[in-house]
Scaffold this motif. Structure first.
Motif, mmCIF file in Angstrom:
data_model
loop_
_atom_site.group_PDB
_atom_site.id
_atom_site.type_symbol
_atom_site.label_atom_id
_atom_site.label_comp_id
_atom_site.label_asym_id
_atom_site.label_seq_id
_atom_site.Cartn_x
_atom_site.Cartn_y
_atom_site.Cartn_z
ATOM 1 N N ASN A 1 24.757 3.369 53.502
ATOM 2 C CA ASN A 1 25.246 2.521 52.411
ATOM 3 C C ASN A 1 24.890 3.086 51.030
ATOM 4 O OD1 ASN A 1 22.521 1.928 52.116
ATOM 5 N ND2 ASN A 1 22.680 -0.110 53.008
ATOM 6 N N GLY A 2 24.082 4.109 50.974
ATOM 7 C CA GLY A 2 23.758 4.775 49.721
ATOM 8 C C GLY A 2 22.792 4.034 48.821
ATOM 9 N N SER A 3 22.179 2.973 49.316
ATOM 10 C CA SER A 3 21.322 2.157 48.459
ATOM 11 C C SER A 3 19.909 2.727 48.275
ATOM 12 C CB SER A 3 21.220 0.734 49.011
ATOM 13 O OG SER A 3 20.582 0.749 50.271
ATOM 14 N N ASN A 4 19.529 3.685 49.097
ATOM 15 C CA ASN A 4 18.176 4.235 48.999
ATOM 16 C C ASN A 4 18.170 5.741 48.724
ATOM 17 O OD1 ASN A 4 15.428 3.791 48.948
ATOM 18 N ND2 ASN A 4 15.153 4.145 51.124
ATOM 19 N N THR A 5 19.344 6.307 48.517
ATOM 20 C CA THR A 5 19.470 7.735 48.272
ATOM 21 C C THR A 5 19.729 7.977 46.796
ATOM 22 O OG1 THR A 5 20.410 8.027 50.471
ATOM 23 C CG2 THR A 5 20.761 9.808 48.902
ATOM 24 N N LEU A 6 18.965 8.885 46.193
ATOM 25 C CA LEU A 6 19.147 9.208 44.783
ATOM 26 C C LEU A 6 20.308 10.189 44.628
ATOM 27 C CD1 LEU A 6 15.422 9.586 43.687
ATOM 28 C CD2 LEU A 6 16.903 7.575 43.534
ATOM 29 N N PHE A 7 21.299 9.792 43.850
ATOM 30 C CA PHE A 7 22.529 10.560 43.686
ATOM 31 C C PHE A 7 22.271 11.964 43.154
ATOM 32 C CE2 PHE A 7 26.139 11.984 41.132
ATOM 33 C CZ PHE A 7 27.178 11.862 42.028
ATOM 34 N N TRP A 8 21.477 12.084 42.119
ATOM 35 C CA TRP A 8 21.310 13.361 41.429
ATOM 36 C C TRP A 8 20.307 14.292 42.089
ATOM 37 C CZ3 TRP A 8 24.964 14.588 38.220
ATOM 38 C CH2 TRP A 8 25.646 13.584 37.535
ATOM 39 N N ASP B 1 32.724 2.776 40.685
ATOM 40 C CA ASP B 1 33.456 2.949 39.434
ATOM 41 C C ASP B 1 33.125 4.281 38.749
ATOM 42 O OD1 ASP B 1 35.505 1.627 38.242
ATOM 43 O OD2 ASP B 1 34.238 0.392 36.940
ATOM 44 N N ARG B 2 32.768 5.299 39.562
ATOM 45 C CA ARG B 2 32.415 6.643 39.047
ATOM 46 C C ARG B 2 31.359 6.588 37.936
ATOM 47 N NH1 ARG B 2 35.467 11.354 39.366
ATOM 48 N NH2 ARG B 2 35.255 11.552 37.122
ATOM 49 N N ALA B 3 30.359 5.745 38.130
ATOM 50 C CA ALA B 3 29.296 5.597 37.127
ATOM 51 C C ALA B 3 28.540 6.899 36.897
ATOM 52 C CB ALA B 3 28.333 4.493 37.548
ATOM 53 N N TRP B 4 28.495 7.773 37.892
ATOM 54 C CA TRP B 4 27.778 9.039 37.752
ATOM 55 C C TRP B 4 28.346 9.884 36.618
ATOM 56 C CZ3 TRP B 4 30.154 13.765 38.328
ATOM 57 C CH2 TRP B 4 31.409 13.771 38.935
ATOM 58 N N ALA B 5 29.651 9.804 36.377
ATOM 59 C CA ALA B 5 30.280 10.606 35.318
ATOM 60 C C ALA B 5 29.824 10.153 33.935
ATOM 61 C CB ALA B 5 31.793 10.535 35.436
ATOM 62 N N ARG B 6 29.461 8.876 33.805
ATOM 63 C CA ARG B 6 28.982 8.369 32.512
ATOM 64 C C ARG B 6 27.528 8.743 32.247
ATOM 65 N NH1 ARG B 6 32.230 4.301 34.533
ATOM 66 N NH2 ARG B 6 30.495 3.074 35.314
ATOM 67 N N ASP B 7 26.831 9.256 33.260
ATOM 68 C CA ASP B 7 25.449 9.700 33.080
ATOM 69 C C ASP B 7 25.363 11.029 32.322
ATOM 70 O OD1 ASP B 7 24.654 7.512 34.513
ATOM 71 O OD2 ASP B 7 24.207 8.611 36.360
ATOM 72 N N ILE B 8 26.427 11.786 32.309
ATOM 73 C CA ILE B 8 26.431 13.119 31.701
ATOM 74 C C ILE B 8 26.461 12.969 30.185
ATOM 75 C CG2 ILE B 8 27.653 15.314 31.576
ATOM 76 C CD1 ILE B 8 28.896 14.466 34.355
ATOM 77 N N ASN C 1 31.056 19.596 37.170
ATOM 78 C CA ASN C 1 31.676 18.275 37.286
ATOM 79 C C ASN C 1 32.880 18.339 38.228
ATOM 80 O OD1 ASN C 1 32.771 15.744 36.912
ATOM 81 N ND2 ASN C 1 32.484 15.732 34.709
ATOM 82 N N LEU C 2 33.730 19.344 38.049
ATOM 83 C CA LEU C 2 34.907 19.494 38.914
ATOM 84 C C LEU C 2 34.500 19.755 40.367
ATOM 85 C CD1 LEU C 2 37.171 21.637 36.566
ATOM 86 C CD2 LEU C 2 37.430 19.206 37.140
ATOM 87 N N HIS C 3 33.473 20.575 40.544
ATOM 88 C CA HIS C 3 33.005 20.884 41.898
ATOM 89 C C HIS C 3 32.450 19.626 42.580
ATOM 90 C CE1 HIS C 3 31.733 23.301 45.205
ATOM 91 N NE2 HIS C 3 30.443 23.072 45.002
ATOM 92 N N VAL C 4 31.659 18.856 41.859
ATOM 93 C CA VAL C 4 31.108 17.618 42.418
ATOM 94 C C VAL C 4 32.235 16.627 42.715
ATOM 95 C CG1 VAL C 4 29.654 15.619 41.910
ATOM 96 C CG2 VAL C 4 28.815 17.917 41.438
ATOM 97 N N CYS C 5 33.213 16.533 41.834
ATOM 98 C CA CYS C 5 34.363 15.645 42.094
ATOM 99 C C CYS C 5 35.040 16.006 43.412
ATOM 100 C CB CYS C 5 35.382 15.738 40.956
ATOM 101 S SG CYS C 5 34.934 14.813 39.494
ATOM 102 N N ASP C 6 35.237 17.325 43.641
ATOM 103 C CA ASP C 6 35.851 17.775 44.896
ATOM 104 C C ASP C 6 35.003 17.377 46.101
ATOM 105 O OD1 ASP C 6 37.997 18.882 43.577
ATOM 106 O OD2 ASP C 6 37.207 20.936 43.625
ATOM 107 N N LEU C 7 33.680 17.554 45.991
ATOM 108 C CA LEU C 7 32.794 17.222 47.109
ATOM 109 C C LEU C 7 32.759 15.726 47.393
ATOM 110 C CD1 LEU C 7 29.819 19.621 46.338
ATOM 111 C CD2 LEU C 7 31.450 19.801 48.226
ATOM 112 N N LEU C 8 32.933 14.913 46.368
ATOM 113 C CA LEU C 8 32.850 13.460 46.539
ATOM 114 C C LEU C 8 34.130 12.860 47.100
ATOM 115 C CD1 LEU C 8 30.902 12.415 43.320
ATOM 116 C CD2 LEU C 8 30.020 12.754 45.629
#
Length: 193
Positions: free
Chosen positions: A64-71, A107-114, A126-133
């Motif tokens: 569910n991704g609730s305990n994994t750190l995205f970055w 809502d792609r909140a990770w992109a607003r962290d940059i 950013n493009l590479h991560v978008c492809d992986l996601l």
């Protein structure tokens, strides 16, 4: 030499610095895998060596991704965003690197962290991560699973972590036979190698 394990030709005396790191990693493992612990929400600031070893030793199978750190966690094909796109991670302030996968993907909140002026490396990352996601699907009814690569069952143990700190050391041929002879009191007899 004295702290190298006996199977590698040392004396097998425990090196307290390495053991201390292995034991402190146990706290980090429990903090990340067992949210029911009373101290789970307390701030944790493991030393640099412990954080680095945790990053090498543990990867995450995202549920569910609730305990994994995205970055910073190794959750994308066994790699972290910092490994995949280091320039992109450098453009994210430290306070935002604690974002979980579930909140980052919403809502792609990770992109607003940059932050900052985007360099070519940041844009490419950013493009590479978008492809992986693109293929990432969270499973809301499944908890994230942390897996330690240095133990057979995937569960962290200080013992397996301590032994892993000697990976890459060269084994001394005949060390096992030598130590078995010494433990039986046969020090003066010749050892066949």
């Amino acid at each position: 030499m004295v702290s190298i394990p006996k199977v590698l030709g040392g004396l097998g005396i425990v090196e307290l610095r390495r053991l201390g790191i292995a034991l402190r990693l146990r706290w980090e493992w429990l903090r990340r895998t067992d949210p029911d612990r009373s101290w789970h929400a307390l701030p944790s600031h493991p030393e640099r060596a412990a954080r680095a070893f945790f990053q090498v030793a543990v990867h995450v199978e995202v549920g569910n991704g609730s305990n994994t750190l995205f970055w910073t966690d190794r959750w994308i094909n066994g790699h972290s965003i910092g490994h995949i796109a280091p320039a992109l991670l450098a453009a994210v302030p430290a306070r935002l690197r604690r974002r979980t996968v579930s909140s980052a993907l919403h809502d792609r909140a990770w992109a607003r962290d940059i932050r900052g002026v985007p360099t070519v490396q940041v844009i490419l990352g950013n493009l590479h991560v978008c492809d992986l996601l693109q293929g990432v699907q969270l499973q809301l009814d499944v908890q994230d699973r942390f897996v330690c690569r240095f133990s057979a069952d995937g569960v962290y143990s200080a013992s397996s972590a301590y032994k892993a700190m000697f990976i890459g050391s060269v084994k001394l041929r005949g060390a096992k036979q030598l130590w078995s002879r010494i433990s039986r009191g046969g020090v003066n007899r010749p050892v066949k190698i």
